[in-house]
Design an enzyme around this catalytic site. Structure first.
Site, PDB file in Angstrom:
ATOM      1  N   CYS B  83       0.829  -1.211   0.000  1.00 33.95           N
ATOM      2  CA  CYS B  83       0.000   0.000   0.000  1.00 33.95           C
ATOM      3  C   CYS B  83       0.864   1.262   0.000  1.00 33.95           C
ATOM      4  O   CYS B  83       1.559   1.528  -0.972  1.00 33.95           O
ATOM      5  CB  CYS B  83      -1.004  -0.026   1.157  1.00 33.95           C
ATOM      6  SG  CYS B  83      -2.338   1.184   0.945  1.00 33.95           S
ATOM      7  N   HIS B 187      -3.831  -4.738  -0.192  1.00 34.27           N
ATOM      8  CA  HIS B 187      -3.388  -5.305   1.085  1.00 34.27           C
ATOM      9  C   HIS B 187      -3.471  -6.823   1.028  1.00 34.27           C
ATOM     10  O   HIS B 187      -4.557  -7.376   1.239  1.00 34.27           O
ATOM     11  CB  HIS B 187      -4.267  -4.785   2.224  1.00 34.27           C
ATOM     12  CG  HIS B 187      -4.024  -3.357   2.567  1.00 34.27           C
ATOM     13  ND1 HIS B 187      -3.088  -2.968   3.494  1.00 34.27           N
ATOM     14  CD2 HIS B 187      -4.579  -2.216   2.096  1.00 34.27           C
ATOM     15  CE1 HIS B 187      -3.073  -1.643   3.584  1.00 34.27           C
ATOM     16  NE2 HIS B 187      -3.966  -1.160   2.741  1.00 34.27           N
ATOM     17  N   GLU B 189      -2.581  -8.861   3.206  1.00 36.03           N
ATOM     18  CA  GLU B 189      -2.977  -9.360   4.534  1.00 36.03           C
ATOM     19  C   GLU B 189      -4.474  -9.229   4.786  1.00 36.03           C
ATOM     20  O   GLU B 189      -4.984  -9.776   5.749  1.00 36.03           O
ATOM     21  CB  GLU B 189      -2.160  -8.642   5.619  1.00 36.03           C
ATOM     22  CG  GLU B 189      -2.600  -7.218   5.956  1.00 36.03           C
ATOM     23  CD  GLU B 189      -2.122  -6.146   4.974  1.00 36.03           C
ATOM     24  OE1 GLU B 189      -1.667  -6.501   3.863  1.00 36.03           O
ATOM     25  OE2 GLU B 189      -2.244  -4.946   5.302  1.00 36.03           O
TER      26      GLU B 189
END
Lengths: 252, 208
Positions: B83, B187, B189
């Site tokens: 990001c 992202h 994650e």
């Protein structure tokens, strides 16, 4: 192309999900992490967790709940409920929240929005607005889960909160919340016309058609709770129905 | 040092809980960098980031992480930027220009190009799942759906990189691979199974 988001909401009191959860396939369906992972499995695009614990131990239980949910969740998590300071927000972010939603405290002290956006970024700062219709074409902000009325225009507050640094609006019609009569589309439409940040529509969903209707009125995301907790529709059912209605969703 | 260890650059503005948890789910043992030398030499480094560009750059410069990142990327050591991390690698951002301050920093300049705000025709920040299209040269990136939360983006693919592109008010760079550098505007994650597979593939190459 960006997909619209379908967001189940977990209302949590003292570490348990409330609002009548009736999943058949979960032994303990009031457990926030169990519900969170079930919704992710069903295809939820994000989750919102609102801590509605009214007691003094609220802060500790909220942190423990967020940690437990983060451990099992690999989609974004927005957390709201009683957040009144940068320190409150920081503790929740450290516990695993990705975005912070503020409501009453931001109306009472609008600089809170600027403080949060300055410290964590606009993309972390969500303004939750609970609105009621005055019956003559205006919508007013209500506080403390609807128990306190204000003279503040919901549309004007949305515009101002965005200028102060909010990166997203969680817009709830308290007239519709819990009624199953569908979202308040006029409120959504008017808010969408004055801000350029994404808006999550909330309050009143009882069928896939309700979600479709509010998306056609300009919502970027739809929040629902009972419709999912009741087990009547899975997130996947809802998204399949939206796709049939011509809405671009992420396939489950 | 455990061979599963992944070192996270503390950019100061990032919320690290989700990044740590995501890396953990993918089998790594994440920890924060001790110092600049750690960032320069560690076998695997993650440059995360949410928040403001200028604050992120100040943090990198103040602790010597800027030079350390240059050293490791020049040396071809495996690095994952996420990001704002991707944007910090660029020459600069319209975001820090908008600060209108003489001290507004440029980026690390390790990747050509400036990041720009989304056009007014789309709502910003971009929140949500976007479909990304990976080109045939990508080793780790696959086409699929990934989760974004950003107001700025790179529109021009970096020269010599394999890229994954997405669309929101025009085409933008969703991620790219250049040698041992993997940079994601999304992202991983927070991108469910897609993100987990990507993190596992990257960690697999790194030897975690």
């Amino acid at each position: 192309m960006l997909r619209v988001r379908v967001i189940p909401c977990l209302d949590v009191r003292a570490g348990r999900v409330v609002k009548g959860v009736r999943f058949r396939n979960l032994r303990d369906s009031g457990s926030p992490p169990e519900l969170a992972s079930e919704y992710e499995r069903q295809g939820a695009d994000e989750l919102i967790l609102l801590d509605i614990t009214a007691t003094a131990e609220r802060r500790g239980t909220a942190l423990a709940t967020v940690q437990a949910v983060r451990r099992v969740l690999s989609i974004p998590l927005t957390v709201g409920g009683g957040i009144a300071s940068v320190a409150d927000a920081e503790a929740l972010l450290d516990a695993g929240a990705d975005r912070i939603s503020v409501n009453t405290a931001a109306v009472e002290r609008p600089e809170l929005i600027t403080e949060l956006a300055g410290r964590f970024g606009r993309q972390c700062t969500v303004i939750a607005i609970d609105a009621v219709s005055d019956g003559s074409g205006s919508y007013q902000v209500v506080l403390r889960s609807g128990s306190e009325r204000t003279a503040l225009s919901a549309i004007e507050w949305a515009r101002r909160a965005t200028k102060l640094g909010a990166g997203e609006i969680l817009l709830t019609s308290l007239d519709r919340d819990g009624t199953g009569r569908g979202y308040q589309c006029e409120l959504l439409r008017r808010c969408a016309a004055v801000v350029n940040v994404p808006i999550i529509a909330s309050g009143g969903a009882n069928s896939p058609e309700h979600l479709l209707e509010v998306l056609e009125n300009g919502a970027d995301a739809v929040l629902a709770a009972s419709i999912f907790h009741d087990g009547q529709y899975s997130v996947g059912d809802i998204k399949a129905s939206l796709a049939r209605g011509g809405v671009a969703v992420r396939p489950c | 040092m455990s061979n599963k260890e992944v070192v996270i650059v503390p950019t100061g503005v990032a919320n690290l809980a989700s990044v740590k948890m995501g890396l953990g789910r993918a089998g790594a043992e994440p920890r924060l960098a001790h110092d600049a030398e750690d960032v320069a030499r560690a076998p695997a480094v993650v440059l995360p980031g949410v928040g403001a560009f200028a604050a992120g750059m100040h943090a990198l410069r103040r602790h010597g992480y800027a030079e350390a990142l240059q050293t490791r990327i020049d040396a071809g050591r495996p690095t994952l930027a996420i990001c704002l991390g991707l944007q910090l690698l660029c020459e600069g951002s319209e975001e820090s220009e908008a600060d209108a301050s003489d001290t507004a920093p440029g980026g690390l300049g390790l990747v050509p190009g400036w990041t720009e705000r989304f056009p007014d025709s789309v709502r910003s920040p971009q929140f949500g799942w976007n479909h990304i299209e990976a080109d045939g040269g990508c080793r780790h990136l696959r086409s699929g759906f990934a989760y974004f939360a950003n107001s700025y983006r790179l529109t021009e693919p970096p020269p010599g990189a394999s890229v994954a592109m997405a669309e929101n008010g025009g085409a933008f760079v969703a991620a790219f691979e250049r040698g041992a550098l993997l940079a994601c505007q999304f992202h991983p994650e927070l991108s469910g199974a897609y993100g987990l597979d990507l993190l596992k593939a990257w960690l697999g190459e790194v030897g975690c």
